[in-house]
Design a protein around this motif. Structure first.
Motif, short mmCIF file in Angstrom:
data_model
loop_
_atom_site.label_atom_id
_atom_site.label_comp_id
_atom_site.label_asym_id
_atom_site.label_seq_id
_atom_site.Cartn_x
_atom_site.Cartn_y
_atom_site.Cartn_z
N SER A 65 0.79 -1.18 0.12
CA SER A 65 0.06 0.13 0.27
C SER A 65 0.54 1.39 -0.10
O SER A 65 2.10 1.60 0.89
CB SER A 65 -1.35 -0.02 1.55
N GLY A 66 0.53 2.41 -1.00
CA GLY A 66 1.25 3.92 -0.75
C GLY A 66 0.14 4.52 -0.19
O GLY A 66 0.95 5.71 -0.36
N LEU A 67 0.00 3.89 1.31
CA LEU A 67 -0.74 4.99 1.45
C LEU A 67 -0.27 6.05 2.59
O LEU A 67 -0.29 7.60 2.42
CB LEU A 67 -1.46 4.62 2.60
N PRO A 68 1.09 6.10 3.28
CA PRO A 68 2.04 7.18 3.58
C PRO A 68 2.68 7.93 3.17
O PRO A 68 2.24 8.81 3.04
CB PRO A 68 2.98 6.26 3.63
N TRP A 103 2.82 -1.40 4.86
CA TRP A 103 2.93 0.16 4.25
C TRP A 103 4.21 0.01 3.38
O TRP A 103 5.41 0.17 4.35
CB TRP A 103 2.87 0.60 5.34
N SER A 104 4.06 0.13 2.01
CA SER A 104 4.98 0.73 1.39
C SER A 104 5.78 2.17 2.15
O SER A 104 5.67 3.20 2.01
CB SER A 104 5.21 0.57 0.00
N LEU A 105 6.98 2.14 2.22
CA LEU A 105 7.74 3.32 2.55
C LEU A 105 9.09 3.49 1.54
O LEU A 105 10.11 4.24 1.43
CB LEU A 105 9.06 3.11 3.83
N HIS A 106 8.41 3.31 -0.05
CA HIS A 106 9.71 3.94 -1.19
C HIS A 106 9.54 4.86 -1.17
O HIS A 106 8.62 6.06 -1.13
CB HIS A 106 8.57 3.22 -2.14
N LEU A 107 10.70 5.19 -1.76
CA LEU A 107 11.48 6.90 -1.90
C LEU A 107 11.26 7.30 -3.34
O LEU A 107 10.70 6.99 -4.81
CB LEU A 107 12.96 6.22 -2.07
N PRO A 108 11.11 8.78 -3.85
CA PRO A 108 11.00 9.43 -4.97
C PRO A 108 12.21 9.31 -5.69
O PRO A 108 13.17 8.71 -5.05
CB PRO A 108 10.70 10.88 -4.53
N GLU A 109 11.95 8.60 -6.88
CA GLU A 109 12.97 8.43 -7.65
C GLU A 109 14.15 9.27 -7.65
O GLU A 109 14.08 10.78 -7.82
CB GLU A 109 11.99 8.72 -9.54
N GLU A 122 11.70 9.67 7.44
CA GLU A 122 9.65 10.27 7.35
C GLU A 122 9.25 9.72 7.43
O GLU A 122 7.86 9.91 8.51
CB GLU A 122 9.78 11.32 6.93
N GLN A 123 8.98 8.79 6.49
CA GLN A 123 7.85 8.15 6.42
C GLN A 123 7.58 7.05 7.58
O GLN A 123 6.45 6.64 7.77
CB GLN A 123 7.79 7.30 5.20
N LEU A 124 9.01 6.84 8.43
CA LEU A 124 8.65 5.33 9.23
C LEU A 124 7.91 6.64 10.78
O LEU A 124 7.14 6.08 10.68
CB LEU A 124 9.77 4.87 9.61
N ASP A 125 8.58 7.14 10.44
CA ASP A 125 7.61 8.22 11.78
C ASP A 125 6.30 9.02 11.58
O ASP A 125 4.45 9.01 12.35
CB ASP A 125 8.96 9.52 11.46
N VAL A 158 -0.91 -3.39 10.95
CA VAL A 158 -0.22 -2.42 9.24
C VAL A 158 1.33 -2.76 10.27
O VAL A 158 1.95 -2.86 11.13
CB VAL A 158 -0.48 -0.59 10.15
N LEU A 159 2.17 -3.38 9.24
CA LEU A 159 3.47 -3.52 8.42
C LEU A 159 4.27 -2.71 8.25
O LEU A 159 3.90 -1.91 7.02
CB LEU A 159 3.74 -5.01 8.60
N PHE A 160 5.29 -1.67 8.64
CA PHE A 160 6.10 -1.04 7.50
C PHE A 160 6.91 -1.08 6.80
O PHE A 160 8.27 -2.94 7.74
CB PHE A 160 6.75 -0.21 8.94
N GLY A 161 6.89 -1.24 6.12
CA GLY A 161 7.05 -2.09 4.72
C GLY A 161 6.65 -1.99 3.48
O GLY A 161 5.43 -2.53 3.67
N PRO A 162 7.21 -2.38 2.31
CA PRO A 162 8.65 -2.26 1.87
C PRO A 162 9.26 -0.75 1.71
O PRO A 162 8.87 0.17 1.30
CB PRO A 162 8.56 -3.31 0.42
N ALA A 163 11.00 -1.11 2.22
CA ALA A 163 11.36 0.18 1.53
C ALA A 163 12.61 0.07 1.27
O ALA A 163 13.15 -1.16 1.09
CB ALA A 163 11.85 0.58 2.50
#
Length: 379
Positions: A65-68, A103-109, A122-125, A158-163
């Motif tokens: 999920s890209g919710l964050p 919850w995905s914590l993937h980054l901007p390109e 920041e996304q984890l927080d 809610v599980l945090f990741g993937p990052a």
């Protein structure tokens, strides 16, 4: 990789809320006991009614999920009451009978180095704050027992990741720190040690340290050499957080038939995305991919990945998280056993998380935290 037995049902033992997800109770694996599977009786054989009944016992564990990031762009939101600006608020999660979500914590390109680590923190927080602010509907989790406990309490786990692995830089200390903060899944792409040519020696050490601390490797978008080497090195199950069948639809994250077979042999988990781009424009297309992955990897190696709130289009009838019963009904129409559906929705994610926890407990008895550096191993 260890061939770990999975049971279809989550624990009813209450393990309690854990704000620090670093280590779970050593007795947790023993406390998660299977319940006997009871097939759903439906004299009218109405697939949607049967689907909702199956999901009541075995809710969806949604792999991506890209919710964050979506929430980060909103000035105000209330997920408990409902939020039209996103696809996965609490009411729709409940209507879709979702019991857990990654919850995905993937980054901007293009984010690299300190920027990548800072953005991940920041996304984890943000993710932790969102869960805490919506604790009537959401609950943080990091293990199979904790997601079962959340379900038993009427919450969505809610599980945090993937990052992205770029957040680590080349530091195993950062890997451990992110795990301490709650990160549970890491995507092994885009680094000097996990790239187009596969894992370097340092990359192999990263995988071993992930095994030791209980972090799951995500191989969606990883190169074929990286996939094959991780399958060989990892002693814990791996997952593909959003990968479908390449034979049915060309996409960089989809898996060729030979890789799907290898994933099945390694007891990994291919989580098929509800993405029009990757699987096709209809619910039937998604079911075709699930059929294909099941045929090659086995029903115990297939999962679901909503990919909601990522900005992509979804197949018809699957526009938000409330729509999962429609997909499950399509599988039942195709003759899937309810026990197989239970694996796809819930049991397979439980197996992977238990496998990661089991492997970590054993690894921590054999070796201390790694102090290896990329300069020493790859320099």
């Amino acid at each position: 990789m260890a061939d770990l037995q999975d049971d279809l049902h989550p624990a009813t033992t209450e393990v309690g809320r854990m704000d620090d997800l670093t280590d779970s109770d050593p007795a947790e694996a023993a406390a998660v006991a299977p319940e006997p599977y009871q097939p759903v009786s439906d004299p009218d054989d109405a697939p949607l009614v049967r689907a909702r009944a199956v999901l009541a016992a075995h809710p969806v564990a949604d792999g991506y999920s890209g919710l964050p990031r979506a929430l980060g762009n909103l000035p105000w939101y209330d997920l408990d009451l409902g939020e039209n600006a996103v696809e996965a608020d609490v009411p729709r999660l409940r209507r879709g009978q979702v019991g857990a979500v990654f919850w995905s914590l993937h980054l901007p390109e293009g984010a690299r180095g300190d920027r990548a680590l800072g953005a991940t923190l920041e996304q984890l927080d943000l993710a932790a704050a969102v869960v805490a602010a919506h604790d009537e509907g959401l609950r943080p989790a990091g293990t199979a027992g904790q997601i079962a406990d959340a379900r038993d309490r009427g919450r969505v786990a809610v599980l945090f990741g993937p990052a992205a692995a770029t957040a680590l830089g080349d530091s195993l200390s950062v890997l451990r720190a992110l795990h301490t903060l709650g990160l549970r899944v890491l995507t092994l792409t885009g680094t000097s040690w996990a790239g187009a040519t596969g894992l370097t020696r340092f990359g192999e050490e990263v995988v071993r340290e992930m095994n030791r601390i209980g972090m799951v490797a995500d191989l969606s978008h990883a190169s074929v050499p990286t996939v094959r080497r991780v399958l060989a090195v990892s002693r814990a199950p791996v997952l593909f957080s959003r990968s479908a069948a390449l034979a049915l639809r060309p996409h960089p994250a989809n898996l060729a038939d030979d890789l799907l077979t290898e994933v099945g042999e390694a007891k990994g988990l291919c989580m098929v995305p509800l993405s029009a781009e990757q699987t096709g424009p209809t619910v039937r297309d998604v079911a075709d991919h699930l059929d294909h992955v099941r045929a090659l990897a086995g029903a115990e190696c297939v999962g679901l990945s909503g990919t909601y709130d990522t900005g992509g289009a979804h197949p018809q009838e699957l526009g938000d998280t409330s729509c999962y019963p429609r997909l499950i009904a399509e599988l039942l129409r195709r003759g899937w056993d309810e026990s197989q559906v239970a694996l796809v929705t819930w049991g397979n994610v439980q197996r992977v998380l238990r496998g990661a926890d089991f492997t970590a407990r054993a690894a921590r008895q054999r070796r201390p935290a790694s102090t290896a550096t990329i300069a020493a191993l790859d320099g």
